[in-house]
Scaffold this motif. Structure first.
Motif, short mmCIF file in Angstrom:
data_model
loop_
_atom_site.label_atom_id
_atom_site.label_comp_id
_atom_site.label_asym_id
_atom_site.label_seq_id
_atom_site.Cartn_x
_atom_site.Cartn_y
_atom_site.Cartn_z
N LEU A 1 0.86 -1.26 -0.03
CA LEU A 1 -0.06 0.03 -0.03
C LEU A 1 0.86 1.27 -0.10
O LEU A 1 0.60 2.44 -0.91
N ALA A 2 1.81 1.24 0.92
CA ALA A 2 2.75 2.27 0.90
C ALA A 2 3.44 2.62 -0.48
O ALA A 2 3.69 3.77 -0.72
N ALA A 3 3.90 1.74 -1.09
CA ALA A 3 4.54 1.86 -2.37
C ALA A 3 3.77 2.28 -3.49
O ALA A 3 3.97 3.20 -4.24
N HIS A 4 2.25 1.82 -3.40
CA HIS A 4 1.43 2.77 -4.15
C HIS A 4 1.32 4.10 -4.03
O HIS A 4 1.15 4.65 -5.01
N PHE A 5 1.18 4.47 -2.66
CA PHE A 5 1.04 5.73 -2.65
C PHE A 5 2.19 6.71 -2.80
O PHE A 5 2.17 7.76 -3.75
N ALA A 6 3.61 6.12 -2.53
CA ALA A 6 4.56 6.73 -2.99
C ALA A 6 4.90 6.96 -4.30
O ALA A 6 5.76 7.81 -4.78
N SER A 7 4.39 6.15 -5.09
CA SER A 7 4.55 6.11 -6.45
C SER A 7 3.62 6.98 -7.39
O SER A 7 3.75 6.92 -8.51
N THR A 8 2.65 7.99 -6.77
CA THR A 8 2.16 8.67 -7.34
C THR A 8 2.42 10.21 -7.10
O THR A 8 3.41 10.30 -6.55
N ASP A 9 1.67 11.13 -7.89
CA ASP A 9 2.06 12.38 -7.89
C ASP A 9 1.05 13.33 -7.25
O ASP A 9 1.65 14.48 -6.74
N LEU A 10 -0.08 13.12 -7.09
CA LEU A 10 -1.18 14.09 -6.56
C LEU A 10 -2.50 13.28 -6.24
O LEU A 10 -2.77 12.24 -6.94
N PHE A 11 -2.79 13.48 -5.01
CA PHE A 11 -3.79 12.65 -4.31
C PHE A 11 -5.14 13.45 -4.26
O PHE A 11 -5.03 14.74 -3.96
#
Length: 383
Positions: free
Chosen positions: A263-273
């Protein structure tokens, strides 16, 4: 001390309440306490592990993977008469939570409750807004029967006090910055989404349900895509609205439920939430995005109001101005340097939040209500 935690949701279920309860339980254990968890069975034949009491439950409509606990008055009374806790924390207001509250009152055990979800606000999202006053009254009756009601923000504490909730206690939350961190960004994961290093990954992460105001996130992304054809919208989570959204938006990237480091990797691999909910009590995902170094656009409620500084860490939209939400998303999506600076600042802002201090504060509250009840020599209260 001997504590009991009563909850109707718990990992491997993935939602803010389940993960918050697990963090509270683990924090108390690390402080050397005996902690018992009481919750519904999540599957047929499931056996409880040490320090765990499982009770019958039923699936929640629309969420077959989640269950609510059935009333358990007799079971809880027998159990707590044999193994009396010093204090009880009840995380959810369902049938199991009501049973635990009534039993604690009968036995004269100190009890605190957690206000995690604005069910009264949900009535609007599901087309029954006329029930909002009744829902709020139902929650007030529940929480006012406890010795203290824990809330995660000053804003919510002020609101509840204004609505005649008694003994409201503000206890901030923290985020695991060792798990959620920018270093988990993965070029391989981004490549699997069809994104290169300089392309734009917009993410929605959370429960995919009507109360999350998800059409607004879709509207914002469609505007972003007009100026950023390299953008992809990544969805992480499950829920009753997923099938419809997926059918109408086949170009989005759907990742399903993710847990722990994945889950953490998915979040960190994005640019804008993009977090478009109008009705958050807190919103743990806001802190997780900030810890991951991801600029965030959210409404100025819950965690965003407490921790996200508008213009520094992303955008915190006042009121329920959907047009302003879209405009902020467009502005941040279109400025790579600004977005990266916001992510760095967001990470720095939440790096000071310490889970150990949150656990210490929770422990002290439970100790206090246990001491106060003992000092008053309280008699069991009639149901």
């Amino acid at each position: 001390m001997r504590y009991a935690i009563v909850t109707e949701t718990y990992p491997p279920e993935i939602n803010g309440v389940a993960l918050t309860v697990q963090a509270k339980e683990q924090g108390l254990r690390l402080r050397g306490h005996d902690v018992e968890l009481i919750r519904p069975r999540q599957s047929r034949g499931q056996k409880g592990v040490a320090h765990e009491l499982l009770v019958p439950g039923l699936p929640i409509p629309g969420y077959p993977s989640m269950r609510f606990g059935l009333p358990a008055l007799r079971t809880l009374r027998r159990h707590w008469e044999a193994q009396r806790p010093d204090a009880i924390y009840i995380a959810t207001e369902g049938p199991l939570g009501w049973s635990a509250l009534r039993t604690a009152r009968k036995l004269g055990i100190a009890v605190s409750t957690g206000f995690h979800t604005r069910f009264d606000e949900y009535t609007r999202d599901y087309g029954v807004g006329f029930l909002q006053p009744l829902a709020l009254g139902w929650m007030r009756r529940f929480h006012n029967a406890s010795d203290a009601t824990l809330v995660p923000t000053c804003e919510l504490a002020d609101f509840l006090r204004g609505e005649r909730f008694s003994d409201v206690v503000h206890q901030p939350r923290a985020v695991d910055t060792r798990r959620f961190e920018p270093a988990r960004r993965s070029t391989e994961l981004r490549s699997s989404w069809g994104l290169g290093e300089h392309d734009l990954a917009v993410v929605y992460l959370g429960r995919i349900a009507a109360e999350k105001n998800l059409p607004l996130a879709i509207r914002a992304f469609r505007e972003i895509a007009k100026q950023r054809p390299d953008a992809k919208f990544v969805w992480v989570g499950e829920g009753p609205e997923l099938a419809g959204i997926r059918a109408e938006n086949p170009d989005f990237v759907y990742c399903g439920l993710r847990r722990d480091e994945d889950l953490a990797a998915h979040f960190a691999s994005t640019d804008l939430f993009l977090f478009p909910s109008h009705s958050e009590t807190f919103g743990n995902v806001t802190l997780e995005a900030m810890a991951s170094g991801v600029a965030t656009v959210a409404f100025d409620y819950g965690a965003a109001k407490e921790h996200l500084v508008d213009g520094e860490h992303g955008a915190a939209i006042a009121g329920e101005d959907d047009d302003a939400f879209v405009a902020a998303a467009l502005r941040i999506a279109g400025d790579d340097a600004l977005r990266r600076a916001m992510g760095i600042a967001a990470r720095e802002a939440v790096s000071k939040l310490r889970p150990a201090q949150v656990s210490a504060d929770f422990d002290e509250l439970l100790r206090r209500i246990a001491r106060d009840r003992s000092a008053r020599h309280a008699q069991p209260t009639p149901a």
